[in-house]
Design an enzyme around this catalytic site. Structure first.
Site, PDB file in Angstrom:
ATOM      1  N   HIS A   1      -7.639   2.688   3.321  1.00 49.19           N
ATOM      2  CA  HIS A   1      -7.542   3.499   4.548  1.00 49.19           C
ATOM      3  C   HIS A   1      -8.925   3.675   5.198  1.00 49.19           C
ATOM      4  O   HIS A   1      -9.004   3.903   6.402  1.00 49.19           O
ATOM      5  CB  HIS A   1      -6.993   4.895   4.231  1.00 49.19           C
ATOM      6  CG  HIS A   1      -5.511   4.961   4.025  1.00 49.19           C
ATOM      7  ND1 HIS A   1      -4.888   4.416   2.929  1.00 49.19           N
ATOM      8  CD2 HIS A   1      -4.518   5.532   4.776  1.00 49.19           C
ATOM      9  CE1 HIS A   1      -3.572   4.649   3.006  1.00 49.19           C
ATOM     10  NE2 HIS A   1      -3.331   5.324   4.120  1.00 49.19           N
TER      11      HIS A   1
ATOM     12  N   CYS B   1      -4.219  -1.600  -2.190  1.00 49.94           N
ATOM     13  CA  CYS B   1      -4.364  -0.175  -2.474  1.00 49.94           C
ATOM     14  C   CYS B   1      -5.264  -0.071  -3.694  1.00 49.94           C
ATOM     15  O   CYS B   1      -4.899  -0.540  -4.780  1.00 49.94           O
ATOM     16  CB  CYS B   1      -2.988   0.419  -2.775  1.00 49.94           C
ATOM     17  SG  CYS B   1      -3.042   2.148  -3.272  1.00 49.94           S
TER      18      CYS B   1
ATOM     19  N   ASP C   1       0.856  -1.195   0.000  1.00 51.76           N
ATOM     20  CA  ASP C   1       0.000   0.000   0.000  1.00 51.76           C
ATOM     21  C   ASP C   1       0.889   1.241   0.000  1.00 51.76           C
ATOM     22  O   ASP C   1       2.082   1.158   0.311  1.00 51.76           O
ATOM     23  CB  ASP C   1      -0.937   0.032   1.218  1.00 51.76           C
ATOM     24  CG  ASP C   1      -1.914   1.208   1.163  1.00 51.76           C
ATOM     25  OD1 ASP C   1      -2.360   1.561   0.049  1.00 51.76           O
ATOM     26  OD2 ASP C   1      -2.238   1.792   2.215  1.00 51.76           O
ATOM     27  N   SER C   2       0.282   2.359  -0.321  1.00 56.49           N
ATOM     28  CA  SER C   2       1.023   3.622  -0.263  1.00 56.49           C
ATOM     29  C   SER C   2       1.388   3.962   1.180  1.00 56.49           C
ATOM     30  O   SER C   2       2.314   4.725   1.411  1.00 56.49           O
ATOM     31  CB  SER C   2       0.170   4.744  -0.852  1.00 56.49           C
ATOM     32  OG  SER C   2      -1.018   4.868  -0.101  1.00 56.49           O
TER      33      SER C   2
ATOM     34  N   GLU D   1      -2.775   9.331   7.564  1.00 56.39           N
ATOM     35  CA  GLU D   1      -1.320   9.126   7.598  1.00 56.39           C
ATOM     36  C   GLU D   1      -0.664  10.028   8.647  1.00 56.39           C
ATOM     37  O   GLU D   1       0.315   9.646   9.279  1.00 56.39           O
ATOM     38  CB  GLU D   1      -0.697   9.414   6.216  1.00 56.39           C
ATOM     39  CG  GLU D   1      -1.015   8.363   5.159  1.00 56.39           C
ATOM     40  CD  GLU D   1      -0.320   7.019   5.398  1.00 56.39           C
ATOM     41  OE1 GLU D   1       0.857   7.005   5.764  1.00 56.39           O
ATOM     42  OE2 GLU D   1      -0.987   5.983   5.229  1.00 56.39           O
TER      43      GLU D   1
ATOM     44  N   CYS E   1     -11.165   2.464  -0.678  1.00 52.97           N
ATOM     45  CA  CYS E   1      -9.783   2.834  -0.336  1.00 52.97           C
ATOM     46  C   CYS E   1      -9.486   2.087   0.958  1.00 52.97           C
ATOM     47  O   CYS E   1     -10.311   2.106   1.882  1.00 52.97           O
ATOM     48  CB  CYS E   1      -9.678   4.346  -0.129  1.00 52.97           C
ATOM     49  SG  CYS E   1      -8.115   4.853   0.639  1.00 52.97           S
TER      50      CYS E   1
HETATM   51  N1  DGL Z   1      -5.010   2.883   0.607  1.00 53.18           N
HETATM   52  C1  DGL Z   1      -4.920   3.510  -0.698  1.00 53.18           C
HETATM   53  C2  DGL Z   1      -6.136   3.098  -1.500  1.00 53.18           C
HETATM   54  O1  DGL Z   1      -6.733   2.060  -1.200  1.00 53.18           O
HETATM   55  C3  DGL Z   1      -4.684   4.961  -0.483  1.00 53.18           C
HETATM   56  C4  DGL Z   1      -4.235   5.692  -1.664  1.00 53.18           C
HETATM   57  C5  DGL Z   1      -3.500   6.968  -1.419  1.00 53.18           C
HETATM   58  O2  DGL Z   1      -2.345   6.887  -1.014  1.00 53.18           O
HETATM   59  O3  DGL Z   1      -4.070   8.032  -1.713  1.00 53.18           O
HETATM   60  O4  DGL Z   1      -6.536   3.728  -2.444  1.00 53.18           O
END
Ligand code: DGL
Length: 269
Positions: free
Chosen positions: A196, A70, A7-8, A162, A194
């Site tokens: 998150h 992600c 993931d990011s 974050e 997403c």
């Molecule tokens: N968890 C990522 C997703 O599912 C986040 C993406 C981001 O870094 O903006 O899209």
């Protein structure tokens, strides 16, 4: 060989948590590209390049199978990776399809023609890049007809999570739900598109109301990975659990420990 989870940033930990509970004997290597998060405001080319670099790093850890936990990477990069970049002995799987199969009442890999399904009005909450890609609507159209999707790009939510600013994240979620409801007053289902956003699931549910079914991915991805590994047992084996980040390992470890409510120690990628 372990399974890679990418993931990011911290959002993929919601998926890691579910897959490691569902598959306690499998080793997972988690990669958080924290130095480049959020991905959701980047161009598709940028997301593709960053995602390929992260996946290559996971291959170096022995992960022949990588889950893009992600949606932004799954939406903006996965198809291109699979079509033109991925070697034959590696697999990269996204997080969209298990969710859409659940929403459209399908079993894994049911590729029969699109049909009418129970749900008709769906709210999609996702990052700006995921919404812009229209990947969710494309995958849905392969499986269902007559489903009205209203997408809300939830700017700022990933950044706030974050940063650990959950009060800001909550306020942003409420305002994004209000904006969605102005476009679609009575969604039947809401998709947290997403990884998150499950960290804010209670806020989404409260703001949407109890009559809206909220779909999030972690459990669905865990079931689909369990099924995949039964069919491809060679994609996992001995390996070492690890947490890698391109950001500051101490800072990311502290935030991850709060998110998962257990001690997590990241190391520099
Ligand atoms: N968890 C990522 C997703 O599912 C986040 C993406 C981001 O870094 O903006 O899209």
């Amino acid at each position: 060989m372990a399974v890679g989870i990418f993931d990011s940033g911290l959002g993929g930990l919601t998926v890691l948590d579910a897959v490691s509970k569902r598959l306690p004997d499998v080793e997972f290597v988690y990669f958080a590209d924290s130095a480049h998060a959020p991905y959701g405001v980047r161009t598709a080319d940028d997301i593709y390049n960053l995602t390929c670099a992260a996946v290559e790093r996971l291959w170096a850890e022995g992960c022949d199978l990588v889950i893009l936990a992600c949606n932004t990477a799954s939406a903006a990069a996965l198809r291109r990776m699979q079509e033109s970049w991925l070697p034959a002995d590696k697999r990269v799987l996204g997080v969209f399809v298990p969710l859409i199969e659940a929403l459209t009442e399908r079993n894994w890999g049911d590729n029969s023609p699109p049909r009418e399904v129970g749900v008709k009005h769906v709210a999609l909450f996702a990052t700006p890049a995921t919404v812009a890609s229209r990947a969710f609507q494309r995958e849905l159209a392969f499986r269902a007809i007559g489903v009205d999707v209203e997408a809300q790009a939830c700017g700022g939510v990933v950044d706030a999570i974050e940063e650990g600013d959950m009060i800001l994240a909550e306020a942003l979620v409420r305002s994004h739900v209000d904006a969605l409801k102005r476009k679609m007053p009575h969604p039947q289902a809401a998709v947290l598109g997403c990884t998150h956003y499950p960290l804010m699931q209670d806020t989404f549910q409260q703001a949407l109301g109890p009559e809206v079914s909220v779909f999030s991915q972690a459990g669905l991805v865990a079931e689909s990975l369990a099924d995949y590994l039964t069919r491809h047992p060679d994609m996992t084996g001995a390996g070492h659990t690890a947490f890698l980040t391109t950001g500051d390992p101490k800072r990311v470890s502290d935030r991850a420990t709060q998110v998962l409510r257990r001690q997590i120690a990241f190391q520099a990628a």
